[in-house]
Design a protein around this motif. Structure first.
Motif, mmCIF file in Angstrom:
data_model
loop_
_atom_site.group_PDB
_atom_site.id
_atom_site.type_symbol
_atom_site.label_atom_id
_atom_site.label_comp_id
_atom_site.label_asym_id
_atom_site.label_seq_id
_atom_site.Cartn_x
_atom_site.Cartn_y
_atom_site.Cartn_z
ATOM 1 N N GLY A 204 8.571 -11.748 -4.491
ATOM 2 C CA GLY A 204 7.393 -11.734 -3.631
ATOM 3 C C GLY A 204 6.193 -11.326 -4.452
ATOM 4 O O GLY A 204 6.323 -10.896 -5.605
ATOM 5 N N VAL A 205 5.021 -11.445 -3.856
ATOM 6 C CA VAL A 205 3.804 -11.033 -4.558
ATOM 7 C C VAL A 205 2.897 -10.313 -3.572
ATOM 8 O O VAL A 205 2.710 -10.756 -2.439
ATOM 9 N N ILE A 206 2.377 -9.172 -4.006
ATOM 10 C CA ILE A 206 1.526 -8.312 -3.181
ATOM 11 C C ILE A 206 0.064 -8.603 -3.510
ATOM 12 O O ILE A 206 -0.316 -8.658 -4.684
ATOM 13 N N HIS A 207 -0.762 -8.744 -2.463
ATOM 14 C CA HIS A 207 -2.171 -9.114 -2.665
ATOM 15 C C HIS A 207 -3.094 -8.075 -2.037
ATOM 16 O O HIS A 207 -3.529 -8.215 -0.899
ATOM 17 N N PRO A 208 -3.428 -6.999 -2.772
ATOM 18 C CA PRO A 208 -4.345 -6.006 -2.205
ATOM 19 C C PRO A 208 -5.808 -6.409 -2.390
ATOM 20 O O PRO A 208 -6.175 -7.101 -3.343
ATOM 21 N N PHE A 209 -6.619 -5.951 -1.443
ATOM 22 C CA PHE A 209 -8.073 -5.929 -1.622
ATOM 23 C C PHE A 209 -8.364 -4.800 -2.617
ATOM 24 O O PHE A 209 -7.451 -4.186 -3.156
ATOM 25 N N PHE A 210 -9.609 -4.505 -2.909
ATOM 26 C CA PHE A 210 -9.938 -3.397 -3.807
ATOM 27 C C PHE A 210 -9.316 -2.104 -3.289
ATOM 28 O O PHE A 210 -9.462 -1.757 -2.116
ATOM 29 N N VAL A 223 -20.906 -0.194 -5.464
ATOM 30 C CA VAL A 223 -21.296 -1.419 -4.771
ATOM 31 C C VAL A 223 -20.500 -1.582 -3.476
ATOM 32 O O VAL A 223 -21.008 -2.051 -2.461
ATOM 33 N N LEU A 224 -19.232 -1.152 -3.508
ATOM 34 C CA LEU A 224 -18.354 -1.304 -2.354
ATOM 35 C C LEU A 224 -18.455 -0.145 -1.363
ATOM 36 O O LEU A 224 -17.727 -0.127 -0.367
ATOM 37 N N ALA A 225 -19.338 0.820 -1.640
ATOM 38 C CA ALA A 225 -19.459 1.982 -0.763
ATOM 39 C C ALA A 225 -19.687 1.544 0.678
ATOM 40 O O ALA A 225 -20.522 0.697 0.967
ATOM 41 N N GLY A 226 -18.916 2.131 1.598
ATOM 42 C CA GLY A 226 -19.025 1.790 3.005
ATOM 43 C C GLY A 226 -18.061 0.722 3.447
ATOM 44 O O GLY A 226 -17.830 0.545 4.643
ATOM 45 N N ILE A 227 -17.491 -0.026 2.502
ATOM 46 C CA ILE A 227 -16.501 -1.057 2.820
ATOM 47 C C ILE A 227 -15.117 -0.436 2.686
ATOM 48 O O ILE A 227 -14.797 0.157 1.657
ATOM 49 N N PRO A 228 -14.268 -0.548 3.699
ATOM 50 C CA PRO A 228 -12.947 0.097 3.635
ATOM 51 C C PRO A 228 -12.118 -0.443 2.471
ATOM 52 O O PRO A 228 -11.939 -1.648 2.327
ATOM 53 N N LEU A 229 -11.628 0.463 1.623
ATOM 54 C CA LEU A 229 -10.740 0.084 0.533
ATOM 55 C C LEU A 229 -9.294 0.133 1.017
ATOM 56 O O LEU A 229 -8.959 0.795 1.989
ATOM 57 N N THR A 230 -8.429 -0.606 0.333
ATOM 58 C CA THR A 230 -7.019 -0.624 0.699
ATOM 59 C C THR A 230 -6.359 0.680 0.256
ATOM 60 O O THR A 230 -6.435 1.037 -0.915
ATOM 61 N N PRO A 231 -5.699 1.403 1.163
ATOM 62 C CA PRO A 231 -5.054 2.667 0.779
ATOM 63 C C PRO A 231 -3.914 2.430 -0.212
ATOM 64 O O PRO A 231 -3.063 1.561 0.009
ATOM 65 N N GLU A 249 14.935 -14.845 4.514
ATOM 66 C CA GLU A 249 13.809 -15.709 4.882
ATOM 67 C C GLU A 249 12.468 -15.126 4.457
ATOM 68 O O GLU A 249 11.464 -15.851 4.430
ATOM 69 N N THR A 250 12.432 -13.839 4.141
ATOM 70 C CA THR A 250 11.162 -13.230 3.734
ATOM 71 C C THR A 250 11.011 -13.167 2.216
ATOM 72 O O THR A 250 10.024 -12.626 1.712
ATOM 73 N N SER A 251 11.986 -13.713 1.481
ATOM 74 C CA SER A 251 11.794 -13.862 0.034
ATOM 75 C C SER A 251 10.848 -15.031 -0.200
ATOM 76 O O SER A 251 10.812 -15.987 0.575
ATOM 77 N N GLY A 252 10.068 -14.934 -1.264
ATOM 78 C CA GLY A 252 9.101 -15.990 -1.553
ATOM 79 C C GLY A 252 7.810 -15.867 -0.776
ATOM 80 O O GLY A 252 6.984 -16.783 -0.786
ATOM 81 N N CYS A 253 7.617 -14.729 -0.115
ATOM 82 C CA CYS A 253 6.427 -14.534 0.711
ATOM 83 C C CYS A 253 5.287 -13.907 -0.082
ATOM 84 O O CYS A 253 5.488 -13.280 -1.122
ATOM 85 N N ALA A 254 4.084 -14.079 0.450
ATOM 86 C CA ALA A 254 2.914 -13.341 -0.016
ATOM 87 C C ALA A 254 2.650 -12.229 0.987
ATOM 88 O O ALA A 254 2.766 -12.430 2.197
ATOM 89 N N TRP A 255 2.323 -11.057 0.473
ATOM 90 C CA TRP A 255 2.080 -9.887 1.315
ATOM 91 C C TRP A 255 0.624 -9.468 1.118
ATOM 92 O O TRP A 255 0.238 -9.036 0.036
ATOM 93 N N LEU A 256 -0.191 -9.631 2.154
ATOM 94 C CA LEU A 256 -1.634 -9.453 2.041
ATOM 95 C C LEU A 256 -2.092 -8.116 2.621
ATOM 96 O O LEU A 256 -1.700 -7.744 3.730
ATOM 97 N N LEU A 257 -2.922 -7.412 1.856
ATOM 98 C CA LEU A 257 -3.589 -6.194 2.320
ATOM 99 C C LEU A 257 -5.073 -6.424 2.136
ATOM 100 O O LEU A 257 -5.632 -6.182 1.068
ATOM 101 N N LEU A 258 -5.716 -6.914 3.187
ATOM 102 C CA LEU A 258 -7.069 -7.454 3.041
ATOM 103 C C LEU A 258 -8.168 -6.414 3.193
ATOM 104 O O LEU A 258 -9.307 -6.671 2.846
ATOM 105 N N ASP A 259 -7.847 -5.282 3.753
ATOM 106 C CA ASP A 259 -8.831 -4.205 3.915
ATOM 107 C C ASP A 259 -8.029 -2.930 4.141
ATOM 108 O O ASP A 259 -7.021 -2.739 3.488
ATOM 109 N N ASP A 260 -8.460 -2.080 5.066
ATOM 110 C CA ASP A 260 -7.671 -0.890 5.358
ATOM 111 C C ASP A 260 -6.762 -1.103 6.561
ATOM 112 O O ASP A 260 -6.265 -0.158 7.166
#
Length: 336
Positions: A204-210, A223-231, A249-260
């Motif tokens: 699998g592959v994990i995709h965090p935001f900042f 620059v990102l001040a005020g924008i929720p960062l990913t914990p 069935e969950t192998s091969g998935c993308a795991w997204l963390l787009l904000d907080d």
């Protein structure tokens, strides 16, 4: 597209008891947090990192909490040093069960800013970002394909979890090498998925935001001040869940963390069904935080945390005006 709540991330923790986890770049940040999480549930952790003091400190923290871990000095661009990490796992603990090629860097070269030599000819650029984020990861994955099979028992947990980014799906302005490397990581996972499925190895592959780690430079955090960062703990939890979920069935998935917010699971058959639109909508939504009292509260809170007394000296009003002035242009100009 399903989301995974925080209280689900460690629900399969019994599967890592006495398993051996190899993590590169685990002396700090996301890698360290992930190592500590696995160790807390009884896994034996092998940390590979260039940061000798940080790596040893991470091991001490794990051992202080009753866990088992060992550190091996490792530059991920050294084939021999990477091999030594895996050899240590086998010699000390007897197997390799989960591999997390976590080591990575941000944009290290001002791509597009051409340097000329004394004869006026362009100087060959250095692509360290691509070397570490892609070649180093491929070394780790390649070794995994061998070591995961050593001393293997039937129905053993075997996983490779890669670290991507939102840059795997969308461009980071001024960061073409980082963007290219993270797009590539997603492609590597998709290419290996069916091959590893036949061998009962999860991927699998994990995709965090900042996230609030050292890999994000201070000017970018400003620059990102005020924008929720990913914990960071949630990123570690996503890695843990992706590695331990027993559902094939969950192998091969993308795991997204787009904000907080929560972790989203994207199955392979969903990669071409509006994922790009969804990410774009959420990313654009973050910029709308720039309006309203909530935004200015977050900006002042984050700037105070990052800059402390400097905010008082400069004046909060001036600081806010500077930060909110064309965020995207500031970020692009910094990376360039």
């Amino acid at each position: 597209m399903a989301h995974i709540s925080d209280d689900q991330l460690f629900e399969h923790n019994a599967r890592v008891k006495d398993k051996v986890v190899v993590i590169t770049g685990a002396a700090n940040g996301i890698g360290k947090e992930t190592a500590k999480r696995f160790a807390s549930y009884g896994a034996k952790v092998v940390i590979g990192d260039r940061d000798i003091e940080g790596g040893k400190a991470a091991v001490r923290e794990i051992e202080a909490d009753g866990g088992k871990a060992v550190f091996v000095k490792c530059d991920v661009l050294s084939w021999d040093e990477q091999t030594a990490v895996f050899d240590t796992a086998i010699s000390k603990y007897g197997s390799v069960d989960v591999v997390v090629p976590n080591a990575g860097v941000s944009e290290t070269t001002k791509f597009g800013g051409v340097t000329l030599d004394k004869n006026g000819k362009p100087v060959k650029p250095k692509f360290l970002t691509m070397d570490i984020n892609l070649t180093g990861v491929l070394y780790t994955v390649h070794l995994s394909l061998h070591y995961l099979k050593l001393n293997r028992k039937e129905n053993d947990l075997k996983s490779i979890i890669l670290i991507g980014s939102v840059a795997s799906w969308m461009p980071i302005p001024g960061g073409p090498l980082y963007t290219a490397s993270k797009h590539a990581i997603l492609g590597v996972m998709r290419s290996l998925h069916l091959i590893l499925e036949l061998q009962s190895i999860r991927i699998g592959v994990i995709h965090p935001f900042f996230a609030d780690t050292a890999i994000v430079p201070l000017p970018v955090k400003v620059v990102l001040a005020g924008i929720p960062l990913t914990p960071v703990p949630r990123v570690a939890g996503a890695i843990f869940y992706a590695a331990t979920d027993p559902d094939p069935e969950t192998s091969g998935c993308a795991w997204l963390l787009l904000d907080d917010g929560p972790v989203f699971r994207v199955k392979p058959d969903q990669f071409k069904q509006g994922v790009y639109q969804m990410i774009d909508d959420r990313a654009n939504g973050l910029l709308k935080i720039a309006k309203g009292v909530t935004h200015y509260y977050r900006v002042s809170r984050d700037l105070w945390r990052l800059l402390g007394k400097q905010v008082v000296v400069l004046g909060l009003g001036a600081a806010l005006a500077k930060v909110t002035w064309d965020r995207r242009e500031l970020l692009a100009s910094y990376i360039r």
